[in-house]
Design a protein around this motif. Structure first.
Motif, short mmCIF file in Angstrom:
data_model
loop_
_atom_site.label_atom_id
_atom_site.label_comp_id
_atom_site.label_asym_id
_atom_site.label_seq_id
_atom_site.Cartn_x
_atom_site.Cartn_y
_atom_site.Cartn_z
N GLY A 286 0.78 -1.22 0.00
CA GLY A 286 0.00 0.00 0.00
C GLY A 286 0.82 1.28 0.00
O GLY A 286 0.26 2.37 -0.06
N ALA A 287 2.14 1.17 0.05
CA ALA A 287 2.99 2.35 0.10
C ALA A 287 2.84 3.23 -1.14
O ALA A 287 2.99 4.45 -1.05
CB ALA A 287 4.46 1.94 0.27
N ASP A 288 2.51 2.60 -2.26
CA ASP A 288 2.35 3.40 -3.49
C ASP A 288 1.09 4.26 -3.45
O ASP A 288 0.94 5.17 -4.28
CB ASP A 288 2.36 2.50 -4.73
CG ASP A 288 1.31 1.41 -4.68
OD1 ASP A 288 0.70 1.20 -3.61
OD2 ASP A 288 1.10 0.77 -5.71
N GLY A 289 0.21 4.04 -2.47
CA GLY A 289 -0.98 4.87 -2.32
C GLY A 289 -0.75 6.11 -1.47
O GLY A 289 -1.67 6.90 -1.27
N LEU A 290 0.46 6.26 -0.95
CA LEU A 290 0.80 7.44 -0.16
C LEU A 290 1.62 8.41 -1.02
O LEU A 290 2.35 7.99 -1.91
CB LEU A 290 1.63 7.04 1.06
CG LEU A 290 0.91 6.21 2.12
CD1 LEU A 290 1.91 5.65 3.14
CD2 LEU A 290 -0.13 7.06 2.84
N ARG A 291 1.49 9.70 -0.73
CA ARG A 291 2.32 10.72 -1.37
C ARG A 291 3.48 11.00 -0.42
O ARG A 291 3.31 11.67 0.60
CB ARG A 291 1.52 12.00 -1.64
CG ARG A 291 0.42 11.80 -2.68
CD ARG A 291 -0.33 13.08 -3.03
NE ARG A 291 -0.48 14.06 -1.98
CZ ARG A 291 -1.49 14.11 -1.10
NH1 ARG A 291 -2.46 13.22 -1.16
NH2 ARG A 291 -1.56 15.05 -0.20
N GLN B 266 0.87 9.60 13.48
CA GLN B 266 -0.05 9.96 12.39
C GLN B 266 -0.99 11.05 12.85
O GLN B 266 -1.24 11.23 14.04
CB GLN B 266 -0.86 8.74 11.97
CG GLN B 266 -1.79 8.24 13.09
CD GLN B 266 -2.73 7.16 12.63
OE1 GLN B 266 -3.21 7.19 11.51
NE2 GLN B 266 -3.01 6.20 13.50
N PHE B 267 -1.51 11.78 11.90
CA PHE B 267 -2.58 12.75 12.11
C PHE B 267 -3.72 12.37 11.17
O PHE B 267 -3.48 11.83 10.08
CB PHE B 267 -2.14 14.17 11.77
CG PHE B 267 -1.08 14.76 12.67
CD1 PHE B 267 -1.19 14.71 14.04
CD2 PHE B 267 0.02 15.37 12.12
CE1 PHE B 267 -0.23 15.26 14.87
CE2 PHE B 267 1.00 15.93 12.93
CZ PHE B 267 0.87 15.88 14.31
N GLY B 268 -4.94 12.67 11.57
CA GLY B 268 -6.09 12.53 10.68
C GLY B 268 -6.35 11.14 10.18
O GLY B 268 -6.61 10.95 9.00
N GLN B 269 -6.29 10.15 11.06
CA GLN B 269 -6.58 8.76 10.69
C GLN B 269 -5.75 8.30 9.49
O GLN B 269 -6.26 7.75 8.52
CB GLN B 269 -8.07 8.57 10.40
CG GLN B 269 -8.94 8.88 11.61
CD GLN B 269 -10.40 8.84 11.26
OE1 GLN B 269 -10.83 9.36 10.23
NE2 GLN B 269 -11.19 8.23 12.13
N ARG C 189 -4.92 11.35 0.76
CA ARG C 189 -6.18 12.10 0.68
C ARG C 189 -7.26 11.45 1.54
O ARG C 189 -8.18 12.11 1.98
CB ARG C 189 -6.66 12.16 -0.77
CG ARG C 189 -5.76 12.97 -1.66
CD ARG C 189 -6.46 13.33 -2.96
NE ARG C 189 -5.56 13.88 -3.95
CZ ARG C 189 -5.01 15.08 -3.89
NH1 ARG C 189 -5.23 15.84 -2.85
NH2 ARG C 189 -4.20 15.50 -4.84
N ASP C 190 -7.15 10.15 1.74
CA ASP C 190 -8.17 9.40 2.46
C ASP C 190 -7.60 8.83 3.76
O ASP C 190 -6.40 8.60 3.87
CB ASP C 190 -8.67 8.23 1.60
CG ASP C 190 -9.17 8.70 0.24
OD1 ASP C 190 -10.00 9.63 0.22
OD2 ASP C 190 -8.71 8.16 -0.78
N ALA C 191 -8.49 8.57 4.71
CA ALA C 191 -8.09 7.87 5.93
C ALA C 191 -7.57 6.50 5.54
O ALA C 191 -8.07 5.87 4.59
CB ALA C 191 -9.28 7.75 6.88
N ARG C 192 -6.54 6.06 6.23
CA ARG C 192 -5.98 4.74 5.93
C ARG C 192 -5.31 4.17 7.18
O ARG C 192 -4.94 4.90 8.07
CB ARG C 192 -5.01 4.78 4.77
CG ARG C 192 -3.81 5.66 4.96
CD ARG C 192 -2.78 5.60 3.84
NE ARG C 192 -3.32 5.58 2.51
CZ ARG C 192 -3.04 4.64 1.61
NH1 ARG C 192 -2.23 3.65 1.90
NH2 ARG C 192 -3.56 4.69 0.41
N ASP C 193 -5.18 2.86 7.18
CA ASP C 193 -4.53 2.17 8.29
C ASP C 193 -3.01 2.25 8.08
O ASP C 193 -2.48 1.65 7.14
CB ASP C 193 -4.99 0.71 8.33
CG ASP C 193 -4.36 -0.07 9.46
OD1 ASP C 193 -3.63 0.54 10.29
OD2 ASP C 193 -4.57 -1.29 9.52
N VAL C 194 -2.35 3.00 8.92
CA VAL C 194 -0.89 3.17 8.78
C VAL C 194 -0.13 2.40 9.86
O VAL C 194 1.06 2.61 10.04
CB VAL C 194 -0.49 4.67 8.79
CG1 VAL C 194 -0.99 5.36 7.52
CG2 VAL C 194 -0.97 5.37 10.03
#
Length: 190
Positions: free
Chosen positions: A29-34, A82-85, A134-139
């Motif tokens: 899922g790392a490719d979904g993060l900026r 993290q901030f903002g879920q 842009r979206d909440a995600r499980d980090v």
């Protein structure tokens, strides 16, 4: 100018962090993060937003005074949060966090006294942004990986005024460009 006050980690610390980030980028899922890049790694002390050119000289005088009144201090990158879920993933800090917080308060007060509209005061939380979503995600997997990360300790010896140049190309994923427009040595008694 879009400005903020910051502490900039030295090259050897950002190099260590880059090695750790390379491992994070291998996680699912790392490719979904900026991901932010090394030129953008900093501890924001106070964000000023758009500052009128005629206010900048007074802001600079007051930031120089704030730097002079703050002694140099030890800091290291450690762990993360993290901030903002999961909308922002960051590296944390350890060391003399009380002096880092004091410097942040002084940087905010300098702006207020110079006439910069600062909005609501928030308690300072030391963080260096690594990635956004842009979206909440499980980090949690990233936080677990960051939990064991600690950089070398360095002595923070200066306060920087940084200009943020926002992307204009419209290319997805383009990062802001950061430029230190002034630096002042830390000096006096805390």
């Amino acid at each position: 100018m879009r400005l903020f006050a910051a502490v900039l980690p030295p090259e050897e610390v950002t190099r260590e962090l880059a090695t750790g980030i390379a491992e994070l980028k291998k996680l699912p899922g790392a490719d979904g993060l900026r991901w932010t890049g090394r030129p953008g790694w900093h501890f924001t002390l106070a964000f000023y937003g758009e500052v009128d050119d005629d206010v900048v000289p007074e802001l600079a005088v007051r930031l120089e005074r704030a730097a002079h009144r703050t002694r140099a201090f030890e800091l290291a990158l450690r762990g993360g949060g993290q901030f903002g879920q999961g909308r922002a993933l960051w590296a944390g800090a350890e060391g003399d966090l009380a002096t880092l917080r004091l410097l942040a308060e002084r940087a905010e007060a300098a702006a207020r006294k110079a006439g910069v509209e600062m909005g609501e005061h928030r308690r300072y939380k030391a963080h260096l942004t690594l990635a956004r979503s842009r979206d909440a995600r499980d980090v949690r997997p990233y936080l677990d990986a960051l939990a064991g990360f600690t950089s070398r300790t360095w002595t923070v010896e200066e306060l920087a005024l940084v200009r943020s140049n926002l992307p204009k190309s419209g290319v997805p994923g383009e990062q802001p460009r950061y430029e230190a427009v002034a630096r002042w040595p830390l000096g006096g008694a805390g």
